[in-house]
Write a protein that holds these residues in place. Structure first.
Motif, PDB file in Angstrom:
ATOM      1  N   ALA A 171     -25.999  -2.623  89.808  1.00 34.82           N
ATOM      2  CA  ALA A 171     -24.425  -2.745  88.792  1.00 34.82           C
ATOM      3  C   ALA A 171     -23.272  -1.506  89.355  1.00 34.82           C
ATOM      4  O   ALA A 171     -22.433  -1.226  89.444  1.00 34.82           O
ATOM      5  N   ARG A 213     -31.297 -10.349  88.234  1.00 36.37           N
ATOM      6  CA  ARG A 213     -32.404 -10.418  89.272  1.00 36.37           C
ATOM      7  C   ARG A 213     -33.365 -10.972  89.188  1.00 36.37           C
ATOM      8  O   ARG A 213     -33.810 -11.418  87.954  1.00 36.37           O
ATOM      9  N   PHE A 257     -24.378 -11.652  92.167  1.00 38.34           N
ATOM     10  CA  PHE A 257     -23.743 -10.650  91.725  1.00 38.34           C
ATOM     11  C   PHE A 257     -22.091 -11.570  91.165  1.00 38.34           C
ATOM     12  O   PHE A 257     -21.664 -12.142  91.848  1.00 38.34           O
ATOM     13  N   PHE A 259     -30.985 -11.423  94.450  1.00 40.37           N
ATOM     14  CA  PHE A 259     -30.225 -10.629  93.361  1.00 40.37           C
ATOM     15  C   PHE A 259     -28.754 -11.701  93.858  1.00 40.37           C
ATOM     16  O   PHE A 259     -28.316 -12.329  94.120  1.00 40.37           O
ATOM     17  N   SER A 292     -31.509  -4.808  87.961  1.00 42.76           N
ATOM     18  CA  SER A 292     -29.745  -5.104  88.201  1.00 42.76           C
ATOM     19  C   SER A 292     -28.817  -4.224  87.314  1.00 42.76           C
ATOM     20  O   SER A 292     -27.195  -3.597  88.505  1.00 42.76           O
ATOM     21  N   VAL A 325     -25.158  -7.892  87.225  1.00 47.71           N
ATOM     22  CA  VAL A 325     -25.860  -8.276  88.326  1.00 47.71           C
ATOM     23  C   VAL A 325     -27.117  -9.250  87.796  1.00 47.71           C
ATOM     24  O   VAL A 325     -27.927  -8.183  86.501  1.00 47.71           O
TER      25      VAL A 325
END
Length: 664
Positions: free
Chosen positions: A304, A315, A322, A320, A300, A313
Motif C-alpha cells: 500500500a 493479501r 486493492f 493481492f 500488504s 491492500v
C-alpha cells in the motif's frame, strides 16, 4: 448368459474319446468280430453311464446356481429396503419416481409412496445432468426441507414391460447439514489481521498547531474506532501512527462491500494549509496461523505504501487485492532515505564482479536516462557496467545515438541474450523504471541473477520483483531518472557526469513530467538543478524530443479518432496497425490539452496484441483503471497490453473499467 449355458460350460466334453472308441470297434470288426462286439458293448455301457452322470451333475449345478442367484436377489432387495441411507430410484428422462425407501420418504416429507410421484415434488430443483454425464457424485449440495445432502448415484438401462430400454437412476443421500455448518463456522470465525497506518503523520504534525494536535489525533481515533465497530474485533494503537485491528473473517465482506469508507473518512479531516491525513490498510487473511497472517499484513501495508498510500491492500494465499488508492502520493520532505539508499548501493557495487543495468521492454528516455546514471556511478567505483537494451526496439533512439558516439559507451550497450551468456557469478543486476518481472527487457537475465537492485517510481503491482537485495521504490517521484539523480548526488561529483549522461537523465525527467508540468515537486527541480550544474543543456535536451513529419501526421490521425466519454475523458481507438508507441503516448499527452479533458486513453494494435497508453492531469487515477485490464504505471501515466486482442473489444472493456472506477 442363462443358467443352462453356464452348466453346459461346466460339463466335461467326452465326444472325442467316444469317436476314438468307435474307430477301434470298426477296426476290430475286420480282425476279430467277437472282440469288436465286446468293445461295442463296453463303449455303449460307458456312454450310458456318462450320460446319466452328466444329467445328474447338470441338475445339481442348476440347483446351486438358482440358490446363489436367489440369495443375491434377496440380498439386493434387502439392501435397498433396509439400507441405512435414504434411497430414491427414478427415471431421469421423465422425472418419475420408481421407488424409494422409508428413510427417503421421511426426509422428503412424504407419508407414503404415491403412484407416479415426480422428483420435483419431493426435491425441487434437483439436478440430474451429472447422472446423464456418467458421474457418480453430485457436484453441489442438494437442499431438501432446509437440510443439505451430498447425493451419490448411478444409472443403468432396464428393460420395461413392453420391451423398451429405459434409463433408471439410483441415488443415495448422505446428509451433510451438520458438517457443512461446522465448516462454514470455521471459515467464518478464522482471524484476520490488519495493520493501519497514517501515511503522512510527520507532515500532519508539522502542519497542525500544538494546541490542535490532540484534537486531530482524537478525530482519527474516533473515526477508526467507529469504523472498526462493524468488525466486532479488537483495535489497538501500537505506535503513534500505527494500529492493529484483528477481526473474524465473516466481517471481511462487509468492509469490502462498503469500499473501506474509513479511507474517505480519514481524508475528510482538515488540518489546515490544505493538509489532510491519509490512511493505508494492510490486511492478511486466508491462513491458519497468526505469524503467517501478520506476515501477510506486513506485506500488504508495504504494498500500500509503495503504491502511494491512501488505500487498502489485502493479501491472501494467492495474490493481492486493492481498494482505494485514488489520492496523489505525498512527496516526502527529507532526503535521509536517498542518502541511506546511496550508501547501500555503493556497497553492492563494491562487492559486485560486474554490473548490468536493465529497464523495461521498449525502453523510453526515462529508463535509458536512469540506466546511464547507474553506469556513471559504477564507472566512479571502477566497476564495468553494461546497459541491457534492444537497440532496435525502443523509444529513446535519439539518446542512444548520442551515447554510442562516446568512447566511454563503446561496448556498454548489450542485448538481453548476450548479457545472459556473458554474466558471471557475483554480478549485480540493477532494474530501473519498472518493478514487474514480466516487464523487464530480459526476464531470463532477471531469473538468473541472484543479486538484484530495483529503482522505480511506478506504483507497485500485484506481481513485483521479490527478494531484491536493494529496493529504492518511491511512487511520489516524477521519474526513475529523478531517483537516480538523487542517488548520484551522494555517489559522484557533478564533474564526474558526462554532459551526454546529464542530458539523458534530464530528458528522462522532462519526459515523465511533460516538460515540468505534471508530477513535479521540490525534489524534481533540485534534481534538475544538479543536472544543470553537471553540464546538461536544456536546448539540447529539447532537440531530443523533435519528431518526424510522418509521426506528427500519425499523432493527429489518432487525435482525430478521439471521442469523449463521461464528458471529460478522451478515448481514441485505432483499429489499423502501424501506430508507434511513442506516437501513441504523444497523442495521449496532446489529448490532455483539450478543454475539459482530465484523462486520455489511446487504444491501438501492435502486431497480434492491443496496447493502451493512458494519461491524466491528476484528478483521475489512470493506473487503477488500467489495472483492471492487466496494465500498470502511476496515477498520471499508465499503459497496458492485451495479448491476441481485438481493438473494439479492448475499447469496450476499457470503457467498462472507466465506469467501474467512477461507480466505486
Amino acid at each position: 448368459m442363462n443358467n443352462k449355458k453356464l452348466s453346459r460350460l461346466l460339463e466335461p466334453n467326452m465326444m472325442l474319446y467316444f469317436i476314438c472308441l468307435a474307430l477301434f470297434v470298426a477296426l476290430a470288426v475286420a480282425v476279430d468280430p467277437m472282440l469288436a462286439l465286446v468293445e461295442g458293448i463296453a463303449a455303449v455301457a460307458l456312454w450310458l453311464y456318462l450320460t446319466q452322470g452328466n444329467k445328474k451333475r447338470r441338475q445339481n449345478i442348476l440347483q446351486y446356481i438358482d440358490s446363489v442367484t436367489g440369495s443375491v436377489d434377496t440380498a439386493s432387495k434387502s439392501t435397498l429396503i433396509n439400507s441405512p441411507l435414504p434411497i430414491m430410484v427414478f427415471r431421469p428422462d421423465t422425472g418419475e419416481v420408481i421407488w424409494n425407501n422409508e428413510d427417503f420418504m421421511q426426509l422428503a416429507g412424504v407419508r407414503e409412496h404415491r403412484f407416479e410421484m415426480k422428483v420435483e415434488e419431493a426435491v425441487p430443483d434437483f439436478p440430474v445432468q451429472w447422472l446423464l454425464e456418467g458421474k457418480s457424485e453430485c457436484p453441489e449440495r442438494v437442499i431438501m426441507n432446509n437440510r443439505r445432502f451430498q447425493v451419490y448415484g448411478s444409472m443403468v438401462r432396464a428393460r420395461g414391460r413392453s420391451g423398451e430400454q429405459n434409463l433408471v437412476a439410483t441415488t443415495y443421500w448422505v446428509e451433510t447439514t451438520e458438517s457443512d455448518v461446522l465448516k462454514e463456522t470455521y471459515y467464518a470465525t478464522r482471524p484476520v489481521v490488519s495493520l493501519l497506518m497514517i501515511d503522512n503523520y510527520e507532515d500532519l504534525m508539522k502542519a497542525c498547531p500544538d494546541t490542535q494536535r490532540s484534537a486531530v489525533l482524537a478525530q482519527i481515533d474516533e473515526k477508526l474506532g467507529s469504523w472498526a465497530e462493524a468488525g466486532n474485533g479488537l483495535l489497538l494503537k501500537t505506535e503513534r501512527d500505527r494500529y492493529l485491528f484483528i477481526f473474524e473473517e465473516q466481517y471481511y465482506q462487509h468492509f469490502v462491500e462498503e469500499k473501506f469508507t474509513v479511507l474517505d473518512a480519514i481524508r475528510d479531516i482538515s488540518v489546515g494549509e490544505g493538509v489532510h491525513p491519509t490512511l493505508s490498510i494492510g490486511i492478511g487473511m486466508d491462513s491458519d496461523s497468526f505469524p503467517e497472517l501478520y506476515k501477510n499484513a506486513n506485506l500488504s501495508i508495504e504494498m500500500a505504501l509503495s503504491r502511494g498510500g491512501d488505500q487498502a491492500v489485502v493479501r491472501n494465499r494467492v495474490d493481492f487485492a486493492f481498494y482505494g488508492g485514488r489520492a496523489k502520493a505525498t512527496e516526502k520532505r527529507t532526503k535521509v532515505k536517498s542518502r541511506v539508499m546511496a550508501n547501500a548501493l555503493r556497497e553492492l557495487m563494491a562487492d559486485a564482479t560486474e554490473i548490468y543495468v536493465m529497464g523495461h521492454s521498449y525502453a523510453d528516455m526515462d529508463a535509458v536516462g536512469a540506466a546511464v546514471g547507474i553506469c556513471c556511478a559504477a564507472r566512479k567505483r571502477g566497476k564495468p557496467a553494461q546497459i541491457v537494451i534492444d537497440t532496435e526496439k525502443n523509444a529513446a533512439g535519439a539518446v542512444l545515438e548520442r551515447l554510442k558516439a562516446l568512447p566511454a559507451y563503446e561496448h556498454v550497450l548489450v542485448s538481453g541474450p548476450d548479457a545472459f551468456m556473458k554474466m558471471r557469478p557475483g554480478a549485480l543486476l540493477v532494474v530501473v523504471d519498472t518493478n514487474r518481472p514480466d516487464m523487464v527487457e530480459s526476464p531470463q537475465l532477471l531469473e538468473s541473477c541472484n543479486r538484484v537492485a530495483v529503482i522505480d517510481h511506478h506504483r507497485r503491482a500485484a506481481s513485483y520483483i521479490e527478494n531484491a537485495a536493494f529496493s529504492f521504490h518511491e511512487p511520489y517521484a516524477s521519474s526513475a531518472s529523478e531517483l537516480v539523480t538523487e542517488l548520484l548526488q551522494y555517489l559522484v561529483e557533478p564533474a564526474d557526469l558526462l554532459r551526454e549522461e546529464a542530458e539523458a537523465l534530464l530528458a528522462g525527467i522532462v519526459l515523465d513530467t511533460k516538460h515540468f508540468t505534471q508530477r513535479t515537486g521540490g525534489r524534481t527541480f533540485e534534481a534538475a538543478a544538479f543536472l544543470r550544474r553537471a553540464g546538461a543543456d536544456t536546448a539540447d535536451v529539447q532537440l531530443l524530443f523533435q519528431n518526424e513529419l510522418g509521426d506528427m501526421i500519425s499523432r493527429y490521425d489518432i487525435i482525430r479518432r478521439a471521442e469523449l466519454h463521461r464528458d471529460n475523458i478522451a478515448v481514441a481507438a485505432v483499429p489499423n496497425e502501424g501506430v508507434d508507441r511513442v506516437t501513441a503516448a504523444q497523442a495521449a499527452d496532446e489529448l490532455l490539452t483539450l478543454k475539459g479533458v482530465k484523462a486520455s486513453f489511446v487504444v491501438y494494435r501492435n502486431g497480434e496484441d492491443v496496447l493502451m497508453s493512458a494519461r491524466s492531469l491528476g484528478d483521475i487515477n489512470v493506473q487503477v483503471i488500467l489495472e483492471a485490464l492487466g496494465g500498470g504505471g502511476n496515477a498520471n501515466t499508465a499503459g497496458g497490453r492485451v495479448e491476441n486482442g481485438d481493438v473494439d473489444e479492448v475499447r469496450q472493456r476499457l470503457l467498462d473499467a472507466i465506469d467501474a472506477y467512477f461507480e466505486t
